[in-house]
Design a protein around this motif. Structure first.
Motif, mmCIF file in Angstrom:
data_model
loop_
_atom_site.group_PDB
_atom_site.id
_atom_site.type_symbol
_atom_site.label_atom_id
_atom_site.label_comp_id
_atom_site.label_asym_id
_atom_site.label_seq_id
_atom_site.Cartn_x
_atom_site.Cartn_y
_atom_site.Cartn_z
ATOM 1 N N ARG A 1 0.786 -1.240 0.000
ATOM 2 C CA ARG A 1 0.000 0.000 0.000
ATOM 3 C C ARG A 1 0.814 1.285 0.000
ATOM 4 O O ARG A 1 0.323 2.327 -0.415
ATOM 5 C CB ARG A 1 -0.938 0.035 1.212
ATOM 6 N N ARG A 2 2.042 1.256 0.504
ATOM 7 C CA ARG A 2 2.824 2.481 0.682
ATOM 8 C C ARG A 2 2.931 3.336 -0.583
ATOM 9 O O ARG A 2 2.753 4.559 -0.496
ATOM 10 C CB ARG A 2 4.215 2.177 1.227
ATOM 11 N N PRO A 3 3.186 2.786 -1.771
ATOM 12 C CA PRO A 3 3.311 3.663 -2.948
ATOM 13 C C PRO A 3 2.042 4.481 -3.228
ATOM 14 O O PRO A 3 2.130 5.681 -3.507
ATOM 15 C CB PRO A 3 3.615 2.691 -4.098
ATOM 16 N N VAL A 4 0.885 3.867 -3.126
ATOM 17 C CA VAL A 4 -0.363 4.595 -3.370
ATOM 18 C C VAL A 4 -0.633 5.571 -2.233
ATOM 19 O O VAL A 4 -1.058 6.701 -2.469
ATOM 20 C CB VAL A 4 -1.551 3.628 -3.566
ATOM 21 N N TYR A 5 -0.379 5.159 -1.005
ATOM 22 C CA TYR A 5 -0.577 6.049 0.128
ATOM 23 C C TYR A 5 0.318 7.281 0.009
ATOM 24 O O TYR A 5 -0.113 8.403 0.282
ATOM 25 C CB TYR A 5 -0.273 5.334 1.442
ATOM 26 N N LEU A 6 1.555 7.073 -0.403
ATOM 27 C CA LEU A 6 2.483 8.183 -0.579
ATOM 28 C C LEU A 6 2.008 9.121 -1.689
ATOM 29 O O LEU A 6 2.019 10.344 -1.520
ATOM 30 C CB LEU A 6 3.880 7.649 -0.880
ATOM 31 N N ALA A 7 1.559 8.552 -2.792
ATOM 32 C CA ALA A 7 1.041 9.381 -3.893
ATOM 33 C C ALA A 7 -0.198 10.151 -3.448
ATOM 34 O O ALA A 7 -0.355 11.334 -3.779
ATOM 35 C CB ALA A 7 0.722 8.508 -5.107
ATOM 36 N N PHE A 8 -1.079 9.507 -2.703
ATOM 37 C CA PHE A 8 -2.271 10.184 -2.204
ATOM 38 C C PHE A 8 -1.901 11.322 -1.255
ATOM 39 O O PHE A 8 -2.403 12.440 -1.376
ATOM 40 C CB PHE A 8 -3.208 9.194 -1.496
ATOM 41 N N GLY A 9 -1.040 11.043 -0.287
ATOM 42 C CA GLY A 9 -0.632 12.069 0.668
ATOM 43 C C GLY A 9 0.009 13.256 -0.028
ATOM 44 O O GLY A 9 -0.256 14.418 0.317
ATOM 45 N N ASP B 1 -11.625 11.747 -1.277
ATOM 46 C CA ASP B 1 -10.553 10.761 -1.456
ATOM 47 C C ASP B 1 -10.746 9.966 -2.749
ATOM 48 O O ASP B 1 -9.791 9.735 -3.493
ATOM 49 C CB ASP B 1 -10.506 9.797 -0.274
ATOM 50 N N ALA B 2 -11.979 9.559 -3.011
ATOM 51 C CA ALA B 2 -12.261 8.785 -4.225
ATOM 52 C C ALA B 2 -11.915 9.587 -5.475
ATOM 53 O O ALA B 2 -11.320 9.052 -6.419
ATOM 54 C CB ALA B 2 -13.728 8.361 -4.251
ATOM 55 N N LEU B 3 -12.271 10.859 -5.475
ATOM 56 C CA LEU B 3 -11.958 11.690 -6.639
ATOM 57 C C LEU B 3 -10.456 11.906 -6.797
ATOM 58 O O LEU B 3 -9.944 11.884 -7.918
ATOM 59 C CB LEU B 3 -12.682 13.032 -6.549
ATOM 60 N N LEU C 1 -4.761 11.065 -9.263
ATOM 61 C CA LEU C 1 -3.709 10.059 -9.374
ATOM 62 C C LEU C 1 -3.880 9.164 -10.589
ATOM 63 O O LEU C 1 -2.943 8.470 -10.971
ATOM 64 C CB LEU C 1 -3.659 9.191 -8.111
ATOM 65 N N GLY C 2 -5.072 9.152 -11.152
ATOM 66 C CA GLY C 2 -5.315 8.354 -12.356
ATOM 67 C C GLY C 2 -5.413 6.861 -12.114
ATOM 68 O O GLY C 2 -5.198 6.073 -13.040
ATOM 69 N N LEU C 3 -5.748 6.456 -10.899
ATOM 70 C CA LEU C 3 -5.893 5.027 -10.627
ATOM 71 C C LEU C 3 -7.155 4.486 -11.280
ATOM 72 O O LEU C 3 -8.165 5.193 -11.381
ATOM 73 C CB LEU C 3 -5.970 4.767 -9.126
ATOM 74 N N SER C 4 -7.115 3.241 -11.665
ATOM 75 C CA SER C 4 -8.320 2.585 -12.157
ATOM 76 C C SER C 4 -9.280 2.421 -10.980
ATOM 77 O O SER C 4 -8.867 2.478 -9.813
ATOM 78 C CB SER C 4 -7.968 1.214 -12.740
ATOM 79 N N ALA C 5 -10.533 2.190 -11.292
ATOM 80 C CA ALA C 5 -11.521 1.986 -10.223
ATOM 81 C C ALA C 5 -11.143 0.808 -9.326
ATOM 82 O O ALA C 5 -11.208 0.930 -8.094
ATOM 83 C CB ALA C 5 -12.918 1.821 -10.810
ATOM 84 N N PRO C 6 -10.713 -0.341 -9.879
ATOM 85 C CA PRO C 6 -10.321 -1.440 -8.986
ATOM 86 C C PRO C 6 -9.119 -1.090 -8.101
ATOM 87 O O PRO C 6 -9.085 -1.454 -6.926
ATOM 88 C CB PRO C 6 -9.974 -2.587 -9.939
ATOM 89 N N ASP C 7 -8.143 -0.377 -8.646
ATOM 90 C CA ASP C 7 -6.972 0.003 -7.848
ATOM 91 C C ASP C 7 -7.339 1.019 -6.769
ATOM 92 O O ASP C 7 -6.847 0.951 -5.640
ATOM 93 C CB ASP C 7 -5.862 0.563 -8.737
ATOM 94 N N ALA C 8 -8.196 1.962 -7.104
ATOM 95 C CA ALA C 8 -8.640 2.953 -6.115
ATOM 96 C C ALA C 8 -9.466 2.283 -5.019
ATOM 97 O O ALA C 8 -9.306 2.591 -3.833
ATOM 98 C CB ALA C 8 -9.440 4.060 -6.799
ATOM 99 N N ALA C 9 -10.331 1.358 -5.409
ATOM 100 C CA ALA C 9 -11.127 0.616 -4.424
ATOM 101 C C ALA C 9 -10.206 -0.174 -3.499
ATOM 102 O O ALA C 9 -10.399 -0.166 -2.275
ATOM 103 C CB ALA C 9 -12.098 -0.324 -5.136
ATOM 104 N N HIS C 10 -9.215 -0.814 -4.057
ATOM 105 C CA HIS C 10 -8.241 -1.580 -3.275
ATOM 106 C C HIS C 10 -7.539 -0.669 -2.270
ATOM 107 O O HIS C 10 -7.381 -1.039 -1.099
ATOM 108 C CB HIS C 10 -7.230 -2.224 -4.231
#
Length: 163
Positions: free
Chosen positions: A45-53, A120-122, A128-137
């Protein structure tokens, strides 16, 4: 025979496990297993969390601080999170809450018309351009739950002005 870089990675993983075990109050056998699961969770999870933060705060240094703080808080609650239906959702709530004081002006504007999970979802889907499954994950949701949240956010934006 393992390479030097493989040995370094194994040493780092062992160190992280020992640190997580010391941070938990669980008995040694259960604590080690829990710490291994926590370490794997963080690696995933860290890479996505870092990108989100970073996106929420508009600064990579703040993004790293937000992510680190959230994952440290999660470590102290990890065994309790594992007893929930969605440990990833627990982690996401911590990350999301840690990001709020550091939101950029544009994210704060979104927060005035949308709920925090909708914002957060937006951010995940469109900034970040994540797909819906990746964002849901990332948020600890199933795909239909994420799509419902995203759709509700888009409708909320259409009904209420951001300015």
């Amino acid at each position: 025979m393992p390479t030097r870089s493989a040995n370094v990675l194994v040493s780092r993983a062992e160190s992280a496990v020992r640190t997580a075990v010391r941070a938990s109050d669980a008995p040694a056998g259960r604590g080690l297993r829990s710490a291994l699961v926590y370490d794997a969770f963080c690696c995933d999870r860290r890479p996505v969390y870092l990108a989100f933060g970073t996106a929420a705060a508009g600064c990579s240094r703040l993004g790293a601080d937000i992510t680190g703080d959230a994952l440290r808080d999660l470590a102290s609650r990890w065994d309790a999170a594992l007893r929930t239906a969605a440990p990833a959702a627990v982690a996401w709530e911590l990350l999301s809450a840690k990001s709020v004081p550091h939101h950029t002006p544009s994210v704060r504007r979104l927060s005035r018309v949308l709920g925090p999970r909708e914002v957060d979802a937006l951010l995940l889907r469109y900034r970040l351009g994540l797909s819906a499954p990746d964002a849901a994950h990332a948020m600890g949701l199933d795909r239909p739950g994420f799509e419902l949240l995203r759709t509700r956010a888009l409708r909320g934006m259409a009904r209420r002005p951001l300015w």
